[in-house]
Motif scaffolding. Structure first.
Motif, PDB file in Angstrom:
ATOM      1  N   HIS A 152      15.897  52.342-117.306  1.00 13.79           N
ATOM      2  CA  HIS A 152      15.049  52.810-116.224  1.00 13.79           C
ATOM      3  C   HIS A 152      13.647  52.219-116.286  1.00 13.79           C
ATOM      4  O   HIS A 152      13.105  51.981-117.366  1.00 13.79           O
ATOM      5  CB  HIS A 152      14.919  54.338-116.289  1.00 13.79           C
ATOM      6  N   ASN A 169       8.673  54.996-113.913  1.00 15.48           N
ATOM      7  CA  ASN A 169       8.346  55.761-112.709  1.00 15.48           C
ATOM      8  C   ASN A 169       9.585  56.218-111.945  1.00 15.48           C
ATOM      9  O   ASN A 169       9.479  56.971-110.980  1.00 15.48           O
ATOM     10  CB  ASN A 169       7.411  54.956-111.794  1.00 15.48           C
ATOM     11  N   GLU A 170      10.753  55.758-112.363  1.00 15.19           N
ATOM     12  CA  GLU A 170      11.998  56.201-111.734  1.00 15.19           C
ATOM     13  C   GLU A 170      12.490  57.533-112.302  1.00 15.19           C
ATOM     14  O   GLU A 170      13.367  58.177-111.720  1.00 15.19           O
ATOM     15  CB  GLU A 170      13.112  55.172-111.950  1.00 15.19           C
ATOM     16  N   LEU A 171      11.951  57.954-113.431  1.00 11.43           N
ATOM     17  CA  LEU A 171      12.480  59.124-114.124  1.00 11.43           C
ATOM     18  C   LEU A 171      12.084  60.406-113.401  1.00 11.43           C
ATOM     19  O   LEU A 171      11.041  60.491-112.733  1.00 11.43           O
ATOM     20  CB  LEU A 171      11.956  59.159-115.558  1.00 11.43           C
ATOM     21  N   ASP A 172      12.929  61.421-113.566  1.00 11.12           N
ATOM     22  CA  ASP A 172      12.580  62.714-112.966  1.00 11.12           C
ATOM     23  C   ASP A 172      11.590  63.444-113.865  1.00 11.12           C
ATOM     24  O   ASP A 172      11.294  63.028-114.990  1.00 11.12           O
ATOM     25  CB  ASP A 172      13.827  63.553-112.699  1.00 11.12           C
ATOM     26  N   ASP A 173      11.057  64.541-113.371  1.00 11.16           N
ATOM     27  CA  ASP A 173       9.990  65.251-114.076  1.00 11.16           C
ATOM     28  C   ASP A 173      10.445  65.748-115.443  1.00 11.16           C
ATOM     29  O   ASP A 173       9.675  65.711-116.417  1.00 11.16           O
ATOM     30  CB  ASP A 173       9.505  66.432-113.229  1.00 11.16           C
ATOM     31  N   GLU A 174      11.680  66.205-115.545  1.00  8.64           N
ATOM     32  CA  GLU A 174      12.167  66.728-116.819  1.00  8.64           C
ATOM     33  C   GLU A 174      12.307  65.613-117.846  1.00  8.64           C
ATOM     34  O   GLU A 174      11.951  65.784-119.030  1.00  8.64           O
ATOM     35  CB  GLU A 174      13.516  67.433-116.618  1.00  8.64           C
ATOM     36  N   GLN A 175      12.817  64.463-117.428  1.00  4.63           N
ATOM     37  CA  GLN A 175      12.919  63.322-118.344  1.00  4.63           C
ATOM     38  C   GLN A 175      11.537  62.879-118.823  1.00  4.63           C
ATOM     39  O   GLN A 175      11.342  62.584-120.002  1.00  4.63           O
ATOM     40  CB  GLN A 175      13.639  62.166-117.655  1.00  4.63           C
ATOM     41  N   LYS A 176      10.577  62.862-117.909  1.00  2.00           N
ATOM     42  CA  LYS A 176       9.217  62.480-118.293  1.00  2.00           C
ATOM     43  C   LYS A 176       8.615  63.492-119.268  1.00  2.00           C
ATOM     44  O   LYS A 176       7.904  63.115-120.205  1.00  2.00           O
ATOM     45  CB  LYS A 176       8.334  62.351-117.052  1.00  2.00           C
ATOM     46  N   HIS A 209      20.295  67.889-119.232  1.00  3.65           N
ATOM     47  CA  HIS A 209      21.092  68.791-118.402  1.00  3.65           C
ATOM     48  C   HIS A 209      21.093  70.187-119.009  1.00  3.65           C
ATOM     49  O   HIS A 209      21.250  70.360-120.233  1.00  3.65           O
ATOM     50  CB  HIS A 209      22.535  68.291-118.268  1.00  3.65           C
TER      51      HIS A 209
END
Length: 700
Positions: free
Chosen positions: A120, A123-130, A199
């Motif tokens: 990835h 900046n493509e990651l979702d908030d939880e991944q960040k 998840h």
């Protein structure tokens, strides 16, 4: 009217060795583009392509730049000066780099994603991944980072060879732009950081892997490193430095210490290349060039990621469905671990063809020698043995059991110095007599001799090979190893070891051809013999398989053979400075190369000799360094059945390959060979995998 035949010293008859090497590396890139390979194997080839380029700049380009800086005008046989070669290299490499980026971004990355392996952009990651990654960054990465400013109060920081860095532009509250550099800690963390599964179910899909580049992770958190400042931009870059540092052995009282010092200097060599991410601003590029004292032709804009050699990390993923199917090398029945290997060798010479034949019998040869009560001594040359070497451990066992053990460890084996120094010290601690090399020469010969007391007296058992005593590379390099107890070869090997470990000098050997003493003349005299035989009887034929053909005298001799009507088949995996198919000069010469799953590493020299076939195997390519500045050995194949197998099976399959083989044209470019209509498809490496254990007796 036909054009006149150019003289043998005409530059028009020679291909520049550096440009020839670039064409070889292009073959590696072609394998990355080849959809017939499993996906992660394509990544492997892309990584090898990039790693090869790193070494090319560290050694070959750096040498040309030194020559150009000194005003050296001496040119190789092709006539190009150092400055001309540097410009030609740049011109040839730019499209290669574009192709490699296109292969990665447009072909491999989408296929990885389709297979569940996602790399990835941050900046493509979702908030939880960040959130998860920010926690990891703060707890693990942040503490080891050291931002280094450079301005009037801070000197430009030293940037080590091949380290990955971020060039950062920041603005202070007064609006002044500042520069800083951060070294990305790739030695402490993987280049590709795996994003933990976020998840809520807590169940993990093993087929789904999410990754982000370490440098992107660092760049995304520069606010923590430069609080109160505005980060304008951050671009990855990498410096390649001159690593071709000479070891002045004549002046070194302690070679081991000297090599250690040279290794430290290597990291600080003169910059020879700057790789920058294509997003880097021109002003930052110019600043780096100025600070590093490099010219614009040394700077290469690279598509993300910079430093593709690190993509090899993806091969550690547990995805056998995306890799070559595993194989189990065969072990000749007479060399099974429980069998007496000395009795087998005493009955007949035995040839192993790695990786199709297992390397285990070579290890077992030394292990049995270590424990055999009749064995008195073991002598061996070690060039690249690898880590956790079973060969070295067997030598230590032999010493513990009271055998006399001598090991010549070539400390000057480039990029393996540190590993070899560690093994040298370990062997010395165990009581092995260790020799570090020969003054003025690099020892590249592959030899092991076991001295055994038997009922009828002392007998010498030898293993002679084309490849290193390295259990790891034996599974990915094609090489030959031969066991023999031939008395005359034993005498030669004993004399050679006396030269390597002592002061003995020998001008002649009975059966071995040894560089730098007799090997050059052995090749040239046999070519001349083939020419004379062809003039008298016809049917002259030479087949040479090697890694590189550079030596001008050998190239000239092959041109003479072609002009005399001798058929010459050359299979040269890498650099080839000879031009095939030139009317009047080389129309009887073919040049081919095989690049495939395994690295073709074996050397075979075949001379038809009016039907009295002669075959030599060994460690030497036809290059000035191998013939004049190294200790190399070619050894004869005497057993008729082995000779027949090499000619009618190995060489026949490899010359008829029409899947992985490329044919060189007179301009130095290559074209892929394909089956003609109705012709059988032959992939020599796949054929040998399908016929492991029986290749010796059958042919494709």
């Amino acid at each position: 009217m036909t054009d006149p035949v150019p003289p043998h010293d005409s530059p028009s008859l020679y291909i520049n060795r550096e440009l020839s090497w670039i064409r070889f590396n292009h073959h590696v890139l072609e394998e990355a583009q080849d959809e017939r390979h499993p996906l992660l194997e394509r990544v492997k080839f892309l990584s090898i392509f990039a790693n090869n380029l790193d070494e090319f700049f560290m050694i070959r380009v750096s040498g040309l730049q030194r020559q150009a800086a000194k005003g050296v005008l001496r040119a190789p046989p092709d006539g190009m000066t150092p400055s001309e070669q540097i410009l030609a290299i740049e011109k040839a490499l730019i499209p290669e780099l574009d192709l490699s980026f296109e292969c990665w971004s447009s072909e491999i990355l989408p296929r990885l994603a389709a297979a569940g392996i996602f790399i990835h952009e941050y900046n493509e990651l979702d908030d939880e991944q960040k959130r998860v990654l920010r926690t990891f960054f703060v707890e693990e990465v942040f503490p080891v980072l050291t931002p280094l400013a450079f301005d009037s109060a801070h000197p430009f920081p030293f940037i080590s060879n091949l380290s990955l860095n971020l060039a950062i532009t920041i603005r202070d509250p007064r609006g002044k732009e500042l520069f800083a550099r951060i070294k990305v800690p790739t030695g402490l963390f993987p280049r590709l950081i795996r994003i933990p599964d976020t998840h809520s179910s807590g169940r993990r899909d093993d087929k789904q892997v999410h990754l982000v580049y370490l440098e992107d992770l660092v760049a995304a958190h520069l606010d923590l490193l430069f609080p109160g400042l505005e980060v304008i931009g951050a671009s990855p870059f990498r410096i390649t430095r001159d690593a071709d540092l000479d070891i002045e052995v004549d002046e070194a009282s302690d070679l081991l210490t000297t090599v250690e010092e040279i290794m430290e200097q290597r990291a600080r060599g003169t910059p020879v290349r700057i790789e920058v991410d294509c997003s880097m601003q021109e002003s930052t590029c110019h600043m780096l060039e100025k600070k590093l004292g490099t010219s614009s032709h040394m700077l290469y804009r690279i598509g993300h990621p910079v430093g593709m050699a690190d993509l090899m990390e993806l091969l550690s993923l547990d995805r056998p469905d995306l890799k070559d199917p595993p194989f189990q090398p065969s072990v000749p029945p007479e060399l099974a671990e429980e069998k007496d290997i000395f009795s087998a060798i005493k009955r007949k010479d035995i040839l192993l063809f790695h990786p199709y034949d297992s390397f285990a019998p070579v290890i077992n040869f030394i292990r049995q020698a270590a424990h055999d009560p009749g064995v008195l001594a073991i002598k061996i040359t070690l060039y690249r043995v690898g880590s956790n070497s079973p060969i070295v451990k067997a030598l230590m066992e032999a010493r513990e059991n009271g055998k006399a053990v001598a090991a010549l460890i070539e400390l000057k084996a480039r990029f393996d110095e540190e590993n070899n120094i560690g093994w040298a010290r370990a062997l010395e601690r165990s009581g092995v007599h260790v020799v570090y090399g020969v003054v003025g020469l690099k020892v590249h010969a592959k030899l092991c001799m076991v001295v055994r007391r038997e009922k009828d007296g002392i007998r010498r058992y030898m293993h002679l090979g084309t490849g290193n005593y390295n259990a790891t590379t034996s599974r990915i390099y094609t090489d030959f190893g031969m066991f023999t107890c031939d008395r005359e070869i034993g005498d030669d090997v004993a004399n050679l070891f006396n030269f390597l470990t002592g002061y003995a000098r020998f001008d002649q050997y009975r059966k071995l051809s040894v560089a730098p003493v007799t090997l050059r003349s052995a090749i040239l005299s046999r070519i001349d013999r083939e020419i004379e035989s062809h003039k008298k009887h016809g049917g002259g034929h030479l087949i040479f398989k090697m890694n590189a053909l550079v030596d001008e005298e050998c190239v000239t001799a092959l041109y003479r053979a072609s002009q005399a009507g001798v058929k010459v088949d050359l299979q040269v995996r890498g650099i080839c400075c000879l031009r095939p198919g030139i009317p009047g000069a080389s129309e009887n010469i073919t040049v081919s190369a095989i690049v495939g799953r395994f690295l073709e590493h074996a050397r075979i020299y075949y001379f038809r000799n009016n039907g009295e076939d002669e075959v030599l195997l060994g460690s030497a390519d036809l290059m000035p360094r191998n013939l004049d500045r190294r200790v190399e050995v070619l050894f004869p194949v005497m057993d008729p059945s082995i000779k027949k197998a090499l000619l009618s099976v190995v060489l026949d399959a490899e010359l008829r390959d029409n899947q992985q083989l490329r044919l060189m044209k007179g301009d130095g470019t290559y074209e892929r060979k394909h089956p003609a209509p109705g012709e059988e498809s032959v992939d020599s490496q796949s054929w040998f995998l399908d016929h492991m254990g029986i290749w010796y007796h059958v042919g494709p």
